[in-house]
Design a protein around this motif. Structure first.
Motif, PDB file in Angstrom:
ATOM      1  N   GLU A  97       0.984  -1.264  -0.003  1.00 31.41           N
ATOM      2  CA  GLU A  97       0.034  -0.412  -0.016  1.00 31.41           C
ATOM      3  C   GLU A  97       0.725   1.113   0.574  1.00 31.41           C
ATOM      4  N   GLY A  98       2.429   1.271   0.740  1.00 34.33           N
ATOM      5  CA  GLY A  98       3.018   2.330   0.606  1.00 34.33           C
ATOM      6  C   GLY A  98       4.114   2.027   0.954  1.00 34.33           C
ATOM      7  N   VAL A  99       4.699   2.557   1.615  1.00 32.90           N
ATOM      8  CA  VAL A  99       5.769   2.551   2.345  1.00 32.90           C
ATOM      9  C   VAL A  99       5.537   2.672   4.206  1.00 32.90           C
ATOM     10  N   TRP A 100       5.882   1.760   4.668  1.00 35.38           N
ATOM     11  CA  TRP A 100       5.455   1.250   6.236  1.00 35.38           C
ATOM     12  C   TRP A 100       6.379   2.219   7.208  1.00 35.38           C
ATOM     13  N   ALA A 101       5.838   2.204   8.151  1.00 31.76           N
ATOM     14  CA  ALA A 101       6.842   3.008   9.043  1.00 31.76           C
ATOM     15  C   ALA A 101       7.363   1.306   9.934  1.00 31.76           C
TER      16      ALA A 101
ATOM     17  N   LEU B 209       1.107   3.145   7.871  1.00 28.18           N
ATOM     18  CA  LEU B 209       1.170   3.793   6.305  1.00 28.18           C
ATOM     19  C   LEU B 209       2.066   4.816   7.074  1.00 28.18           C
ATOM     20  N   ILE B 210       3.320   4.755   5.747  1.00 30.53           N
ATOM     21  CA  ILE B 210       4.062   6.938   5.447  1.00 30.53           C
ATOM     22  C   ILE B 210       3.275   7.458   4.581  1.00 30.53           C
TER      23      ILE B 210
ATOM     24  N   ALA C  62      14.747   8.509   8.328  1.00 31.18           N
ATOM     25  CA  ALA C  62      15.925   8.052   8.854  1.00 31.18           C
ATOM     26  C   ALA C  62      14.523   7.313  10.026  1.00 31.18           C
ATOM     27  N   GLU C  63      13.586   8.138  10.374  1.00 29.45           N
ATOM     28  CA  GLU C  63      12.503   7.769  11.161  1.00 29.45           C
ATOM     29  C   GLU C  63      11.978   6.081  11.177  1.00 29.45           C
ATOM     30  N   VAL C  64      12.173   5.101   9.788  1.00 30.11           N
ATOM     31  CA  VAL C  64      11.283   4.184   8.749  1.00 30.11           C
ATOM     32  C   VAL C  64      12.405   3.329   8.154  1.00 30.11           C
TER      33      VAL C  64
END
Length: 265
Positions: A180-184, A192-193, A202-204
């Motif tokens: 669905e996208g980039v996950w944290a 989802l971010i 850096a957080e993810v």
């Protein structure tokens, strides 16, 4: 030129990624229909389409390590096998696009690109530009290419798009895959971010992982890093990573609705 988008149909979306050479024909046809719908509702929308090789090219490429170089007769036979697998999937994709009424024309990288140590040194893109000018939709795809240093290698659709950006100047790069996208919090997949920039990477970073299936062109981490490099270099470009599993999601993305993870400078 009217609005131009680059759109990639991910190999893991259009094939059964854990079963060699197995297309998801229903998904391919649905995505083709969604593209046709978006174009009919917005005739000013110009597209360059690309697709991954999924379980067609990646299984064969991993078996022969084609991306690392080609020298021996056996490796060249492997090069030919990867070429055939990529072409076979492209034929299915192009057929579905034509059946949806889209004026597409394929540009196989293996016959138009020369590399030197995996870097494109020659690509005659004028025919592709003329295709766009004539109202056609070029289709490119992850493919083997000849390389003056390595003999042969493989270029992903993302790398092909990057080569085309300075020449065609798209405004959006849509990467339509399974996630669905980039996950944290991958692999939990609960956070989802919606917007990713170099400042919040850096957080993810700890959650980003490689592909769960054979993939010689990199997983999500490689994809995100590549897109961040692209938007740094071309600040007017927006990249979007989203899932094409849900009906109408690709059509929504083509209309500009917020979906998945936006990546900007």
């Amino acid at each position: 030129m009217d609005t131009l988008y680059f759109v990639k149909l991910g190999g893991s979306l259009i094939t059964e990624k854990h079963r060699a050479s197995t297309p998801r024909l229903d998904v391919i046809r649905r995505l083709a229909y969604e593209i046709a719908q978006a174009r009919s509702e917005n005739p000013a929308l110009c597209l360059v389409l690309g697709h991954g090789s999924g379980s067609f090219g990646h299984f064969a490429a991993k078996k022969h390590n084609t991306h690392l170089g080609v020298a021996t007769p056996e490796q060249w036979r492997g090069f030919s096998e990867v070429w055939w697998q990529a072409r076979a999937l492209n034929t299915l994709v192009v057929e579905a696009l034509l059946q949806a009424g889209l004026p597409v024309i394929a540009f196989p990288p293996s016959s138009t690109i020369l590399c030197q140590n995996r870097r494109v040194v020659r690509w005659e893109i004028e025919p592709l530009q003329r295709a766009i000018g004539a109202g056609l939709i070029p289709v490119i795809y992850g493919d083997v290419v000849f390389d003056t240093k390595l003999g042969g290698t493989i270029l992903s659709t993302e790398h092909l798009f990057i080569e085309l950006i300075p020449h065609l100047k798209p405004t959006r790069l849509l990467l339509c895959g399974q996630e669905e996208g980039v996950w944290a919090d991958f692999p939990l997949r609960q956070q989802l971010i919606s917007h990713l920039t170099p400042d919040n990477l850096a957080e993810v970073l700890p959650a980003l992982a490689g592909s769960e299936a054979p993939d010689v062109t990199g997983g999500m981490l490689a994809k995100v890093n590549l897109m961040l490099q692209v938007v740094r270099k071309y600040p007017d470009l927006e990249a979007v990573i989203f899932s094409g599993e849900q009906p109408n999601s690709l059509e929504q993305a083509l209309h500009g609705y917020p979906i998945g993870t936006r990546i900007t400078r």
